[in-house]
Design a protein around this motif. Structure first.
Motif, PDB file in Angstrom:
ATOM      1  N   ALA A 241      -0.732  -2.073  16.131  1.00 46.59           N
ATOM      2  CA  ALA A 241      -0.608  -1.815  17.568  1.00 46.59           C
ATOM      3  C   ALA A 241       0.359  -2.805  18.203  1.00 46.59           C
ATOM      4  N   PRO A 242       1.084  -2.402  19.245  1.00 45.41           N
ATOM      5  CA  PRO A 242       0.921  -1.131  19.972  1.00 45.41           C
ATOM      6  C   PRO A 242       1.868  -0.013  19.513  1.00 45.41           C
ATOM      7  N   ASN A 243       2.764  -0.276  18.562  1.00 41.36           N
ATOM      8  CA  ASN A 243       3.813   0.710  18.267  1.00 41.36           C
ATOM      9  C   ASN A 243       3.397   1.783  17.266  1.00 41.36           C
ATOM     10  N   PHE A 244       2.624   1.395  16.218  1.00 37.95           N
ATOM     11  CA  PHE A 244       2.241   2.327  15.164  1.00 37.95           C
ATOM     12  C   PHE A 244       3.465   3.078  14.638  1.00 37.95           C
ATOM     13  N   LYS A 245       4.506   2.334  14.298  1.00 43.29           N
ATOM     14  CA  LYS A 245       5.744   2.943  13.824  1.00 43.29           C
ATOM     15  C   LYS A 245       5.688   3.165  12.317  1.00 43.29           C
ATOM     16  N   LEU A 246       6.126   4.336  11.895  1.00 40.83           N
ATOM     17  CA  LEU A 246       6.142   4.685  10.473  1.00 40.83           C
ATOM     18  C   LEU A 246       7.491   4.336   9.853  1.00 40.83           C
ATOM     19  N   TYR A 247       7.450   3.587   8.751  1.00 37.83           N
ATOM     20  CA  TYR A 247       8.630   3.331   7.932  1.00 37.83           C
ATOM     21  C   TYR A 247       8.391   4.005   6.590  1.00 37.83           C
ATOM     22  N   LYS A 248       9.230   4.967   6.225  1.00 38.03           N
ATOM     23  CA  LYS A 248       9.021   5.678   4.967  1.00 38.03           C
ATOM     24  C   LYS A 248      10.341   5.866   4.249  1.00 38.03           C
ATOM     25  N   LYS A 249      10.239   6.059   2.927  1.00 44.08           N
ATOM     26  CA  LYS A 249      11.432   6.193   2.093  1.00 44.08           C
ATOM     27  C   LYS A 249      11.083   6.999   0.850  1.00 44.08           C
ATOM     28  N   VAL A 250      12.004   7.854   0.421  1.00 44.72           N
ATOM     29  CA  VAL A 250      11.856   8.548  -0.862  1.00 44.72           C
ATOM     30  C   VAL A 250      12.550   7.701  -1.918  1.00 44.72           C
ATOM     31  N   LEU A 251      11.797   7.327  -2.952  1.00 42.99           N
ATOM     32  CA  LEU A 251      12.304   6.462  -4.013  1.00 42.99           C
ATOM     33  C   LEU A 251      12.563   7.270  -5.278  1.00 42.99           C
ATOM     34  N   GLU A 252      13.668   6.948  -5.927  1.00 48.62           N
ATOM     35  CA  GLU A 252      13.996   7.542  -7.224  1.00 48.62           C
ATOM     36  C   GLU A 252      13.878   6.465  -8.297  1.00 48.62           C
ATOM     37  N   LYS A 253      14.085   6.845  -9.546  1.00 49.71           N
ATOM     38  CA  LYS A 253      13.958   5.919 -10.671  1.00 49.71           C
ATOM     39  C   LYS A 253      14.788   4.649 -10.432  1.00 49.71           C
ATOM     40  N   GLY A 254      14.131   3.494 -10.557  1.00 52.36           N
ATOM     41  CA  GLY A 254      14.803   2.217 -10.375  1.00 52.36           C
ATOM     42  C   GLY A 254      14.776   1.695  -8.956  1.00 52.36           C
ATOM     43  N   ASP A 255      14.334   2.510  -7.979  1.00 55.02           N
ATOM     44  CA  ASP A 255      14.275   2.064  -6.594  1.00 55.02           C
ATOM     45  C   ASP A 255      13.045   1.191  -6.349  1.00 55.02           C
ATOM     46  N   VAL A 256      13.163   0.314  -5.344  1.00 54.79           N
ATOM     47  CA  VAL A 256      12.104  -0.647  -5.018  1.00 54.79           C
ATOM     48  C   VAL A 256      11.823  -0.596  -3.523  1.00 54.79           C
ATOM     49  N   PHE A 257      10.553  -0.720  -3.141  1.00 54.96           N
ATOM     50  CA  PHE A 257      10.149  -0.698  -1.733  1.00 54.96           C
ATOM     51  C   PHE A 257       8.988  -1.666  -1.550  1.00 54.96           C
ATOM     52  N   VAL A 258       8.993  -2.428  -0.446  1.00 54.15           N
ATOM     53  CA  VAL A 258       7.933  -3.401  -0.207  1.00 54.15           C
ATOM     54  C   VAL A 258       7.064  -2.956   0.966  1.00 54.15           C
ATOM     55  N   VAL A 259       5.752  -3.155   0.825  1.00 58.28           N
ATOM     56  CA  VAL A 259       4.776  -2.873   1.877  1.00 58.28           C
ATOM     57  C   VAL A 259       4.155  -4.199   2.303  1.00 58.28           C
ATOM     58  N   PRO A 260       4.322  -4.617   3.562  1.00 56.51           N
ATOM     59  CA  PRO A 260       3.759  -5.889   4.018  1.00 56.51           C
ATOM     60  C   PRO A 260       2.228  -5.903   3.964  1.00 56.51           C
ATOM     61  N   VAL A 261       1.677  -7.084   3.800  1.00 56.52           N
ATOM     62  CA  VAL A 261       0.236  -7.269   3.665  1.00 56.52           C
ATOM     63  C   VAL A 261      -0.520  -6.690   4.860  1.00 56.52           C
ATOM     64  N   GLY A 262      -1.612  -6.002   4.558  1.00 58.23           N
ATOM     65  CA  GLY A 262      -2.543  -5.553   5.587  1.00 58.23           C
ATOM     66  C   GLY A 262      -2.159  -4.305   6.346  1.00 58.23           C
ATOM     67  N   LEU A 263      -1.008  -3.685   6.056  1.00 59.63           N
ATOM     68  CA  LEU A 263      -0.592  -2.500   6.799  1.00 59.63           C
ATOM     69  C   LEU A 263      -0.998  -1.221   6.063  1.00 59.63           C
ATOM     70  N   VAL A 264      -1.425  -0.226   6.841  1.00 59.48           N
ATOM     71  CA  VAL A 264      -1.811   1.063   6.270  1.00 59.48           C
ATOM     72  C   VAL A 264      -0.572   1.728   5.664  1.00 59.48           C
ATOM     73  N   HIS A 265      -0.710   2.237   4.432  1.00 57.88           N
ATOM     74  CA  HIS A 265       0.411   2.877   3.756  1.00 57.88           C
ATOM     75  C   HIS A 265      -0.081   3.980   2.837  1.00 57.88           C
ATOM     76  N   TYR A 266       0.873   4.726   2.275  1.00 54.42           N
ATOM     77  CA  TYR A 266       0.542   5.848   1.394  1.00 54.42           C
ATOM     78  C   TYR A 266       1.663   6.029   0.390  1.00 54.42           C
ATOM     79  N   GLN A 267       1.357   6.736  -0.695  1.00 55.59           N
ATOM     80  CA  GLN A 267       2.353   7.146  -1.668  1.00 55.59           C
ATOM     81  C   GLN A 267       2.055   8.581  -2.098  1.00 55.59           C
ATOM     82  N   ARG A 268       3.110   9.341  -2.365  1.00 54.49           N
ATOM     83  CA  ARG A 268       2.921  10.711  -2.875  1.00 54.49           C
ATOM     84  C   ARG A 268       4.109  11.127  -3.718  1.00 54.49           C
ATOM     85  N   ASN A 269       3.828  11.943  -4.689  1.00 55.34           N
ATOM     86  CA  ASN A 269       4.858  12.474  -5.583  1.00 55.34           C
ATOM     87  C   ASN A 269       5.593  13.606  -4.872  1.00 55.34           C
ATOM     88  N   VAL A 270       6.905  13.448  -4.710  1.00 53.77           N
ATOM     89  CA  VAL A 270       7.704  14.513  -4.082  1.00 53.77           C
ATOM     90  C   VAL A 270       8.747  15.061  -5.066  1.00 53.77           C
TER      91      VAL A 270
END
Length: 217
Positions: free
Chosen positions: A133-162
């Motif tokens: 709060a107060p923004n509740f902004k979504l940061y999302k990315k589609v990752l391919e083989k070899g790609d890297v993405f970081v999720v900061p501690v304590g934040l709600v997140h998800y992963q799914r196969n696309v």
């Protein structure tokens, strides 16, 4: 002006200016291989006698094979924590292999004690996190083989196969016990149940729908 008042004022200002950093405790020796048989419990696990330690305590074999994804989410976790590798104890590290069937996913969740880095081994994976709060902004990315993405501690997140087939990734944490709170399970699967009328109002749902969700979870 009274000296004691001045001192208290300085202490109060100092408390507001301090930044608190949270992390696992730093080790006080070269290593502390966990004694998994000990009944002693504190913030971590007790150490075995270093003289009895072998290289196998710092080794794990098993990430070459995918986990069992035959479940409703079509996803599986193969963890590498202190239980699997006792030499990780006190080092502030953990990791896991994540496997996804076609359309497999991990529901929204968060890790209260650790940030997480995802590295895709194969396939295509969408990962996203939402700020607080107060923004509740979504940061999302589609990752391919070899790609890297970081999720900061304590934040709600998800992963799914696309992707068009199976997907696999490695998740690495900066805590030996990052914790995992799965939002749907926590809210609809708690024991005892959270009041269904309260949940219905919170999610703008009817009470019957909430009760059905509680039955499912």
């Amino acid at each position: 002006m009274d000296r004691s008042f001045i001192l208290l004022s300085i202490l109060a200002l100092n408390s507001f200016s301090n930044i608190v950093f949270a992390s696992d405790p730093s080790p006080l020796q070269d290593f502390c291989v966990a004694d998994l048989t000990s009944t002693v419990r504190f913030n971590g696990l007790p150490c075995v006698d270093p003289a009895t330690v072998t290289a196998d305590k710092f080794f794990f074999s098993g990430l070459s094979q995918g986990g069992n994804t035959s479940n409703p989410t079509g996803a599986a976790v193969t963890p590498v924590g202190v239980s699997q590798m006792p030499g990780l104890n006190t080092l502030g590290l953990a990791m896991a292999r994540l496997d996804y069937e076609l359309n497999g996913f991990f529901p929204p969740h968060y890790h209260p004690r650790g940030s997480e880095i995802h590295t895709v081994l194969e396939g295509s994976m969408e990962v996203g996190f939402v700020t607080s709060a107060p923004n509740f902004k979504l940061y999302k990315k589609v990752l391919e083989k070899g790609d890297v993405f970081v999720v900061p501690v304590g934040l709600v997140h998800y992963q799914r196969n696309v992707g068009a087939g199976k997907t696999a990734s490695i998740a690495t944490f900066n805590s030996q016990n990052p914790g995992n709170s799965v939002i749907p399970n926590a809210l609809f699967g708690s024991n005892p149940d959270i009041d269904s009328d309260y949940l219905a109002k919170s999610f703008a749902l009817d009470q019957e729908t909430v009760q059905e969700l509680q039955r499912l979870f």
